[in-house]
Motif scaffolding. Structure first.
Motif, PDB file in Angstrom:
ATOM      1  N   VAL A   8       4.405   2.602   8.061  1.00  0.00           N
ATOM      2  CA  VAL A   8       4.518   2.062   6.705  1.00  0.00           C
ATOM      3  C   VAL A   8       3.882   0.679   6.710  1.00  0.00           C
ATOM      4  CG1 VAL A   8       6.075   1.342   4.865  1.00  0.00           C
ATOM      5  CG2 VAL A   8       6.607   3.376   6.211  1.00  0.00           C
ATOM      6  N   ARG A   9       2.912   0.472   5.840  1.00  0.00           N
ATOM      7  CA  ARG A   9       2.194  -0.801   5.856  1.00  0.00           C
ATOM      8  C   ARG A   9       2.062  -1.353   4.436  1.00  0.00           C
ATOM      9  NH1 ARG A   9      -1.994   3.033   6.223  1.00  0.00           N
ATOM     10  NH2 ARG A   9      -3.489   2.874   4.491  1.00  0.00           N
ATOM     11  N   LEU A  10       1.902  -2.661   4.363  1.00  0.00           N
ATOM     12  CA  LEU A  10       1.659  -3.314   3.089  1.00  0.00           C
ATOM     13  C   LEU A  10       0.200  -3.095   2.709  1.00  0.00           C
ATOM     14  CD1 LEU A  10       2.601  -5.178   0.773  1.00  0.00           C
ATOM     15  CD2 LEU A  10       1.996  -7.130   2.224  1.00  0.00           C
ATOM     16  N   GLU A  11      -0.017  -2.350   1.659  1.00  0.00           N
ATOM     17  CA  GLU A  11      -1.371  -2.026   1.205  1.00  0.00           C
ATOM     18  C   GLU A  11      -1.945  -3.112   0.308  1.00  0.00           C
ATOM     19  OE1 GLU A  11      -4.787   0.301   0.991  1.00  0.00           O
ATOM     20  OE2 GLU A  11      -3.001   0.627   2.217  1.00  0.00           O
ATOM     21  N   ARG A  12      -1.091  -3.653  -0.582  1.00  0.00           N
ATOM     22  CA  ARG A  12      -1.572  -4.657  -1.529  1.00  0.00           C
ATOM     23  C   ARG A  12      -0.434  -5.575  -1.925  1.00  0.00           C
ATOM     24  NH1 ARG A  12      -2.903  -4.221  -7.827  1.00  0.00           N
ATOM     25  NH2 ARG A  12      -0.749  -4.939  -7.780  1.00  0.00           N
ATOM     26  N   PRO A  13      -0.566  -6.871  -1.652  1.00  0.00           N
ATOM     27  CA  PRO A  13       0.489  -7.798  -2.090  1.00  0.00           C
ATOM     28  C   PRO A  13       0.490  -7.921  -3.607  1.00  0.00           C
ATOM     29  CG  PRO A  13      -0.954  -8.785  -0.424  1.00  0.00           C
ATOM     30  CD  PRO A  13      -1.628  -7.543  -0.900  1.00  0.00           C
ATOM     31  N   ALA A  14       1.633  -8.313  -4.146  1.00  0.00           N
ATOM     32  CA  ALA A  14       1.719  -8.587  -5.579  1.00  0.00           C
ATOM     33  C   ALA A  14       1.068  -9.922  -5.885  1.00  0.00           C
ATOM     34  CB  ALA A  14       3.176  -8.589  -6.025  1.00  0.00           C
ATOM     35  N   ARG A  15       0.632 -10.060  -7.113  1.00  0.00           N
ATOM     36  CA  ARG A  15       0.080 -11.339  -7.568  1.00  0.00           C
ATOM     37  C   ARG A  15       1.080 -11.918  -8.569  1.00  0.00           C
ATOM     38  NH1 ARG A  15      -4.311  -7.909  -7.654  1.00  0.00           N
ATOM     39  NH2 ARG A  15      -4.363  -7.724  -9.930  1.00  0.00           N
TER      40      ARG A  15
END
Length: 267
Positions: A8-15
């Motif tokens: 499980v990986r962080l694909e896209r951080p929130a802005r």
């Protein structure tokens, strides 16, 4: 669950200051690339986490030899720091996610769920011997459609068939059996006890997971909503990425305006 891999990986951080954490679960013989367009088009508030599940393109058939594959849904949820606000699951994983979450304590559930092209039936009498034959017969065709949609230049029918046969054989008979068992259990899932917002997304032209069954599922859920996409088959997030992302955004805007945790730092 031993002998199989999960990542499980962080694909896209929130802005922004406060994210909505979304965990995306791909279908059988697929991968996290399934959600590439969604990652590009989704709301800036979304912090997208991608699960590479044991039944994905990088896995082996070991996942199908023992145990209940729905357990991997819980394992993936447990690897999202701070917990997932929303689970988005496609096809085989949608069947498993619905079953797993319906049997989970309320405190361990996400705040919303998106089921994309789910295999689900409301009545066990809807399954017959010829139903099993039908799904066994079209198993390879699902992979052909997935490969065709994902290809930049459409392969010849012969090449497409040969590639799909390789995928089918790698999934193997045990993999098909795990899919079929999960589908057979779907009428017995307590969907009326799943009291959280659920968006059911279906393609109008889906030849594999019937849009009618998706509509019946949405109707049975206490907070179910159906999004039926025109000119779309079994892969809405790839075939109709903008309408798909818009539908998920409406769910987030309606039910998850307030984030539940600080953002996760990338890297």
């Amino acid at each position: 669950m031993s002998g199989s891999r999960l990542a499980v990986r962080l694909e896209r951080p929130a802005r922004g200051a406060g994210p909505v954490r979304v965990l995306a679960l791909h279908g059988l013989a697929a991968s996290g690339t399934t959600w590439r367009s969604f990652s590009e088009l989704t709301s800036p508030a979304v912090e997208l986490w991608n699960a590479e599940l044991p039944w994905g393109t990088a896995g082996t058939s070991a996942w199908s030899h023992r145990g209940d594959p729905a357990e991997w849904i819980g394992a993936a949820l447990g690897r999202v720091p701070g917990g997932a606000d929303v689970v988005v699951a496609h096809s085989f994983s949608a069947v498993l996610a619905l079953e797993y979450l319906a049997g989970s304590p309320r405190a361990e559930r996400p705040r919303a769920l998106v089921l994309v092209s789910p295999f689900h039936r409301r009545d066990p009498a809807d399954f017959h011997w010829d139903t099993a034959g039908h799904y066994l017969g079209i198993f390879q065709e699902v992979f052909e459609e997935a490969l065709r949609i994902a290809s930049v230049r459409e392969p010849s029918p012969e090449t497409l068939r040969d590639m799909a046969v390789l995928v089918r054989d790698r999934v193997g008979p045990y993999g098909w059996l795990r899919f079929w068992e999960s589908y057979l259990r779907s009428p017995f899932v307590d969907v009326r006890g799943l009291d959280l917002p659920v968006l059911v997304v279906a393609g109008e032209n889906d030849r594999f997971a019937a849009p009618r069954d998706a509509a019946l599922l949405a109707d049975a859920l206490p907070q179910g909503r159906l999004e039926l996409l025109r000119d779309c088959g079994h892969f809405p997030m790839t075939e109709r990425p903008r309408p798909f992302a818009d539908a998920v955004h409406r769910l987030l805007a309606d039910h998850l305006a307030a984030p539940s945790a600080p953002p996760t730092k990338a890297g």
